[in-house]
Scaffold this motif. Structure first.
Motif, PDB file in Angstrom:
ATOM      1  N   GLU A 204       0.837  -1.207   0.000  1.00  0.00           N
ATOM      2  CA  GLU A 204       0.000   0.000   0.000  1.00  0.00           C
ATOM      3  C   GLU A 204       0.872   1.257   0.000  1.00  0.00           C
ATOM      4  OE1 GLU A 204      -3.762   0.381   0.510  1.00  0.00           O
ATOM      5  OE2 GLU A 204      -3.392  -1.444  -0.654  1.00  0.00           O
ATOM      6  N   ALA A 205       1.937   1.233   0.792  1.00  0.00           N
ATOM      7  CA  ALA A 205       2.829   2.387   0.859  1.00  0.00           C
ATOM      8  C   ALA A 205       3.580   2.600  -0.454  1.00  0.00           C
ATOM      9  CB  ALA A 205       3.820   2.219   2.015  1.00  0.00           C
ATOM     10  N   LEU A 206       4.028   1.510  -1.071  1.00  0.00           N
ATOM     11  CA  LEU A 206       4.726   1.626  -2.349  1.00  0.00           C
ATOM     12  C   LEU A 206       3.796   2.153  -3.447  1.00  0.00           C
ATOM     13  CD1 LEU A 206       6.800  -1.690  -2.248  1.00  0.00           C
ATOM     14  CD2 LEU A 206       7.743   0.627  -2.330  1.00  0.00           C
ATOM     15  N   GLU A 207       2.559   1.682  -3.445  1.00  0.00           N
ATOM     16  CA  GLU A 207       1.598   2.174  -4.433  1.00  0.00           C
ATOM     17  C   GLU A 207       1.319   3.658  -4.223  1.00  0.00           C
ATOM     18  OE1 GLU A 207      -2.564   0.759  -6.440  1.00  0.00           O
ATOM     19  OE2 GLU A 207      -2.389   0.584  -4.272  1.00  0.00           O
ATOM     20  N   ALA A 208       1.211   4.074  -2.959  1.00  0.00           N
ATOM     21  CA  ALA A 208       0.987   5.492  -2.667  1.00  0.00           C
ATOM     22  C   ALA A 208       2.160   6.339  -3.162  1.00  0.00           C
ATOM     23  CB  ALA A 208       0.782   5.692  -1.164  1.00  0.00           C
TER      24      ALA A 208
END
Length: 532
Positions: A204-208
């Motif tokens: 989720e953090a990488l996608e953000a």
């Protein structure tokens, strides 16, 4: 524009004006029926609250939150609202912090409900020095979580997948990053085992970071979690994991010993948040030989967004006042809600003759460092601590190495740190427990999102190792104050007797270190001003 068009526009405008009265009447009728339904709702009784406390569920406030706060959470006491004031209520979209935003009057019965929930904080009722009570609900070792991981169709190296994805993100290879994200999501879950949860949240953090957008805004003070859920999570967390409890235990015991003969004890608490540290200390002071001292607390917090930046720190003061009244400890409270580097010594009311303690537990990492400004805000805050000239400075912080200006290095270190935390919760908290999900969100996910997805001023979490903190604190004008050996010995006994075998308490000179499977996660120390 021709005449025919003008005539047509005129007719449409007249038709719209004729419809307005009927639309207004329809809206009024709908509003009336809506609030008639709301008035049939009633808050839980005192007996229901007591029963919830006994079985550990801490109650269900869904009826109250749906009645008074459609999308925000309750920080203080719920409110009883008249029909007239309810009609005037409008939800504010700027409520980012959770907590009460309306100016409607609260009543005393709701304060009584709040007091019952606050009993959860008194985990030290059988002790007189601010330590914790025994943990009787430790989960059985070797839970079914492990078997789920072993039964997965194709075991994968989640760390390797995450690193490959991070490398693609760092090199701006979006197609490969998207491919790796898809693969990670096939083997991850928000309700899975430790590895699956690690993959889910870091993906989720990488996608953000790739998209530049987040589903939920984050900041060092942001939280939509209700006070009831915070208390529930706190109760479950301190019974399963000793990390936060040992920070509070060490700080409280040291402060208690310092104040053994003080007539006035002034605690300047930088990062007081909900005030969870102080109830056990208040109870200990109430049993002090010769009676309790006057307890002065200056609660300092970062400002919340919206029109009431000090709302939470004000509510913390009211909560502490109720504790002090309960234990008959004289109490004074003041508060400051602003960025810490902007606080001046003149804003702190320090009286001569009082015993002064600066207390900062797990919050200084959210103050910017020299990578954000040539005049380091972090060093400026430490200089303020020294200018206060306290009798004692109690400090605890995460031992983190994920503060590199380079994304890939920072991600690698954050991956190792988060892996240890998820593994720790896997071994100590039940997989299906909502408490575990909440603890992970509040203590891991928010900081991980900051470290991985954000850059510049948006990256608010900037941890350092305890040795790096030591250099800063010495440079600010402090000298180490050795922790009482009995306190460290007692802490080790508590952890050994009541917690998982992989928790470790150790010391390095004047630092008390807490770790999991050999990795140091938290460090606690005490300091005194060096002579100028």
């Amino acid at each position: 524009m021709n005449l025919a068009s003008l005539v047509s526009m005129n007719l449409n405008l007249r038709a719209t004006l004729l419809l307005l009265p009927s639309l207004s009447l329809a809206l009024q009728a709908a509003e009336k029926s809506f609030y008639e339904v709301l008035q049939d709702q009633s808050p839980p009784t005192s007996d229901q609250i007591s029963n919830d406390l006994e079985d550990g569920s801490l109650g269900n406030f869904s009826s109250i939150t749906s009645l008074h706060q459609p999308t925000s959470d309750i920080i203080g006491s719920p409110e009883v609202v008249s029909e007239e004031s309810t009609r005037r209520y409008h939800h504010r979209d700027d409520d980012l912090e959770g907590g009460r935003k309306s100016k409607l009057p609260a009543i005393s019965t709701m304060d009584e409900l709040a007091e019952k929930y606050e009993e959860v904080l008194l985990i030290c009722q059988k002790n007189n020095h601010g330590e914790a009570s025994p943990n009787k609900t430790k989960p059985a070792k070797g839970s079914s979580n492990r078997s789920k991981q072993q039964k997965s169709e194709q075991p994968v190296d989640m760390r390797d997948l995450l690193m490959q994805c991070a490398q693609a993100v760092a090199s701006f290879d979006q197609s490969r990053a998207a491919e790796k994200l898809k693969e990670i999501r096939q083997h991850s879950s928000i309700r899975g085992d430790a590895t699956q949860r690690l993959g889910y949240h870091l993906a989720e953090a990488l996608e953000a970071r790739i998209t530049g957008t987040m589903a939920t805004p984050i900041s060092a003070t942001y939280s939509r979690t209700s006070m009831v859920d915070i208390l529930k999570a706190y109760k479950g967390f301190v019974q399963a994991c000793p990390t936060l409890r040992m920070c509070y235990f060490t700080a409280n015991r040291t402060i208690y010993e310092l104040a053994s003969k003080a007539t006035t004890l002034h605690i300047i608490d930088f990062g007081i948040l909900y005030g969870f540290q102080l109830p056990c200390l208040i109870q200990a002071l109430s049993n002090r030989d010769g009676g309790p001292p006057l307890l002065r607390v200056t609660g300092i917090e970062l400002p919340q967004s919206g029109f009431r930046p000090s709302e939470r720190v004000e509510e913390t003061g009211r909560r502490l006042k109720r504790f002090c009244d309960k234990f008959k400890v004289p109490f004074e409270y003041s508060y400051i809600a602003k960025n810490w580097e902007d606080i001046t010594l003149d804003e702190l009311v320090i009286n001569t003759g009082e015993t002064t303690v600066v207390n900062c537990i797990l919050r200084l990492q959210y103050t910017p460092d020299e990578t954000m400004s040539l005049n380091s805000p972090r060093d400026k805050v430490l200089k303020l601590f020294r200018d206060i000239n306290p009798d004692l400075f109690v400090f605890a912080e995460i031992n983190g190495t994920y503060n590199s200006p380079f994304f890939l290095t920072r991600f690698r270190e954050a991956l190792f740190h988060c892996s240890a935390l998820f593994d720790m919760y896997e071994a100590t908290l039940p997989e299906e427990d909502d408490c575990r999900t909440l603890v992970e969100r509040e203590l891991i996910v928010r900081d991980a999102m900051s470290v991985i997805a954000c850059e510049g001023s948006e990256r608010f979490a900037r941890p350092e190792t305890y040795k790096q903190w030591q250099v800063r604190i010495l440079r600010a004008g402090f000298k180490p104050a050795k922790l009482n050996k009995e306190i460290i010995k007692h802490a080790k006994e508590i952890v050994k007797q009541r917690y998982h075998k992989d928790f470790v308490i150790d010391n390095d000179n004047h630092w008390m270190l807490q770790g999991w499977k050999g990795r140091v996660l938290y460090a606690v120390s005490c300091w005194k001003p060096a002579k100028k």
